[in-house]
Motif scaffolding. Sequence first.
Motif, short mmCIF file in Angstrom:
data_model
loop_
_atom_site.label_atom_id
_atom_site.label_comp_id
_atom_site.label_asym_id
_atom_site.label_seq_id
_atom_site.Cartn_x
_atom_site.Cartn_y
_atom_site.Cartn_z
N HIS A 94 17.04 27.78 -6.26
CA HIS A 94 16.84 26.90 -5.09
C HIS A 94 16.20 27.66 -3.93
O HIS A 94 15.33 27.13 -3.24
N VAL A 95 16.65 28.90 -3.72
CA VAL A 95 16.06 29.70 -2.63
C VAL A 95 14.57 29.91 -2.91
O VAL A 95 13.72 29.78 -2.03
N SER A 96 14.26 30.20 -4.18
CA SER A 96 12.86 30.44 -4.54
C SER A 96 12.00 29.21 -4.23
O SER A 96 10.90 29.31 -3.71
N GLU A 97 12.54 28.01 -4.50
CA GLU A 97 11.78 26.78 -4.18
C GLU A 97 11.59 26.64 -2.67
O GLU A 97 10.51 26.29 -2.20
N LEU A 98 12.65 26.94 -1.92
CA LEU A 98 12.54 26.80 -0.46
C LEU A 98 11.54 27.79 0.12
O LEU A 98 10.82 27.48 1.06
N ILE A 99 11.52 29.00 -0.45
CA ILE A 99 10.58 30.01 0.06
C ILE A 99 9.14 29.49 -0.08
O ILE A 99 8.31 29.67 0.81
N GLU A 100 8.87 28.78 -1.17
CA GLU A 100 7.52 28.20 -1.34
C GLU A 100 7.22 27.18 -0.25
O GLU A 100 6.09 27.02 0.18
N LYS A 101 8.27 26.49 0.23
CA LYS A 101 8.05 25.45 1.26
C LYS A 101 7.90 26.07 2.64
O LYS A 101 7.52 25.38 3.59
N GLN A 102 8.23 27.35 2.77
CA GLN A 102 8.08 28.10 4.03
C GLN A 102 8.69 27.40 5.26
O GLN A 102 7.98 27.13 6.25
N PRO A 103 9.98 27.11 5.25
CA PRO A 103 10.60 26.60 6.49
C PRO A 103 10.71 27.75 7.50
O PRO A 103 10.47 28.91 7.16
N ASP A 104 11.08 27.42 8.74
CA ASP A 104 11.21 28.49 9.76
C ASP A 104 12.41 29.39 9.46
O ASP A 104 12.39 30.58 9.76
N TYR A 105 13.46 28.79 8.91
CA TYR A 105 14.66 29.56 8.56
C TYR A 105 15.22 29.05 7.24
O TYR A 105 15.01 27.89 6.88
N ILE A 106 15.96 29.92 6.57
CA ILE A 106 16.74 29.47 5.40
C ILE A 106 18.20 29.79 5.68
O ILE A 106 18.53 30.92 6.09
N LEU A 107 19.06 28.80 5.50
CA LEU A 107 20.49 29.03 5.72
C LEU A 107 21.08 29.73 4.50
O LEU A 107 21.02 29.21 3.38
N ALA A 108 21.62 30.92 4.72
CA ALA A 108 22.26 31.68 3.61
C ALA A 108 23.51 32.35 4.17
O ALA A 108 23.51 33.53 4.47
N PRO A 109 24.59 31.57 4.34
CA PRO A 109 25.77 32.13 4.98
C PRO A 109 26.41 33.24 4.15
O PRO A 109 26.32 33.23 2.92
N ARG A 110 27.04 34.15 4.85
CA ARG A 110 27.80 35.20 4.18
C ARG A 110 29.26 34.72 4.19
O ARG A 110 30.00 34.94 5.13
N LEU A 111 29.62 34.00 3.12
CA LEU A 111 30.97 33.41 3.08
C LEU A 111 31.97 34.43 2.56
O LEU A 111 31.86 34.89 1.42
N ILE A 112 32.91 34.78 3.38
CA ILE A 112 33.93 35.75 2.98
C ILE A 112 35.28 35.05 2.83
O ILE A 112 35.98 35.19 1.83
N SER A 113 35.63 34.29 3.85
CA SER A 113 36.94 33.65 3.82
C SER A 113 36.89 32.40 4.69
O SER A 113 36.33 32.42 5.79
N THR A 114 37.47 31.32 4.18
CA THR A 114 37.49 30.09 4.98
C THR A 114 38.89 29.74 5.47
O THR A 114 39.10 28.72 6.08
N GLU A 115 39.86 30.61 5.16
CA GLU A 115 41.23 30.37 5.63
C GLU A 115 41.96 31.70 5.70
O GLU A 115 41.53 32.69 5.11
N MET A 116 43.09 31.71 6.38
CA MET A 116 43.84 32.95 6.59
C MET A 116 44.25 33.60 5.26
O MET A 116 44.78 32.94 4.38
N ARG A 117 44.01 34.87 5.17
CA ARG A 117 44.44 35.73 4.06
C ARG A 117 44.07 35.21 2.67
O ARG A 117 44.80 35.41 1.70
N SER A 118 43.00 34.49 2.59
CA SER A 118 42.47 34.05 1.29
C SER A 118 40.97 34.25 1.31
O SER A 118 40.37 34.22 2.39
N TYR A 119 40.40 34.43 0.14
CA TYR A 119 38.99 34.84 0.10
C TYR A 119 38.18 33.99 -0.86
O TYR A 119 38.71 33.41 -1.80
N ILE A 120 36.87 33.98 -0.58
CA ILE A 120 35.92 33.35 -1.48
C ILE A 120 35.44 34.47 -2.41
O ILE A 120 35.50 35.65 -2.06
N CYS A 121 34.92 34.11 -3.57
CA CYS A 121 34.45 35.10 -4.54
C CYS A 121 33.49 36.11 -3.87
O CYS A 121 32.61 35.72 -3.11
N PRO A 122 33.65 37.40 -4.16
CA PRO A 122 32.81 38.41 -3.48
C PRO A 122 31.31 38.22 -3.70
O PRO A 122 30.51 38.72 -2.92
N LYS A 123 30.92 37.45 -4.73
CA LYS A 123 29.48 37.27 -4.94
C LYS A 123 28.84 36.52 -3.76
O LYS A 123 27.66 36.68 -3.48
#
Length: 338
Positions: free
Chosen positions: A62-91
């Motif tokens: 999906h990122v590769s497709e968006l890069i071809e469309k050349q938007p001003d920005y691409i949203l790529a959050p660094r998701l680590i944790s969305t709640e106290m003392r619990s984590y999202i997968c390190p990938k």
Amino acid sequence: MTQVGIPRGLFYFYQYPLWKTFFNDLGAEVITSSPTSRKTIDHGIENTVDECCLPIKVYFGHVSELIEKQPDYILAPRLISTEMRSYICPKFMGVPDMIRANWPDCPPLIDITVDCSRDTRQLWRDIYRVGGLFNGSKKSILAAYEHGLREMKRMRVWTRQGYSPLEAIELWEKHGEAAAESPDSDICVGVLGHGYSLYDPAISLQLTDKLRQMGCKVVFLESCLREHLEEEAARLPKKMFWTLGRKIVGSALVMDKSPEIDGIVYLACFGCGPDSMVGDIVARKVRHKPFMLVTIDEHSGEGGLVTRLEAFCDMLRRKKVQGFESDLSPYGFHAHSH
Ligand code: SF4
């Protein structure tokens, strides 16, 4: 107008209404990549290492497709944790770095860090930093984010009513119009998995549509009440610190006790560390319902999936008619015994 590209993968299935509303309110136009296709998967495979799980490969497609469309920005959050003392997968944590390493000339990334494991200070700092890219005042950035959160909650009302997150996003975009009618069903199947694989029709090989076509009512984990699944997950001897893994185990245990549900299917991805553990825990803990683990990768074919689902549904129907099903042991356990 400034354009922000949102790849249709990973967090998209959980947070799209939040970010779309946020950027729109700050005056930006949001574009997305197309729904996942074979081309997306192939581009993802070309741009990632073999060890990556399928959802990460698809995300890179999906990122590769968006890069071809050349938007001003691409949203790529660094998701680590969305709640106290619990984590999202390190990938998820390395996503912005992997994109930059792969495409050094890609449009600027909005790599907002979401780490609520201890407090939300970092998140708020990043929200104001990102909002500042669009010249928003602090007040308008705050208002845009709060509006986004309200829209995300609105989408989640539909998931609690039984729609999948993808269906809920479609309903949200159409302002709740034309809700799909549920076809007739004689058995009810609970489905589990990470949202970005389960609700992406190309990754899941349309697992939920296939179950519906086979006459099943499908219950998603998002329709389980948060307090119920947390209560069930808390029965594990050790706390599961992956947010999504805990949600899956808790929902499996809620479904195991639900009189409405006849069987449970878990969609896992080959190469996924959390799935290899969570799938095993669920298989051991689900005691009262037939359970089937389906593992997929980029080479999986629809034919094999259809055969397994048909056999599973046939077994559920026989069990329902006969009142019991002996000597059918899913994954080493008796499905049902008297
Ligand atoms: S939890 Fe599994 S499927 Fe999800 S990103 Fe991590 S490794 Fe991939």
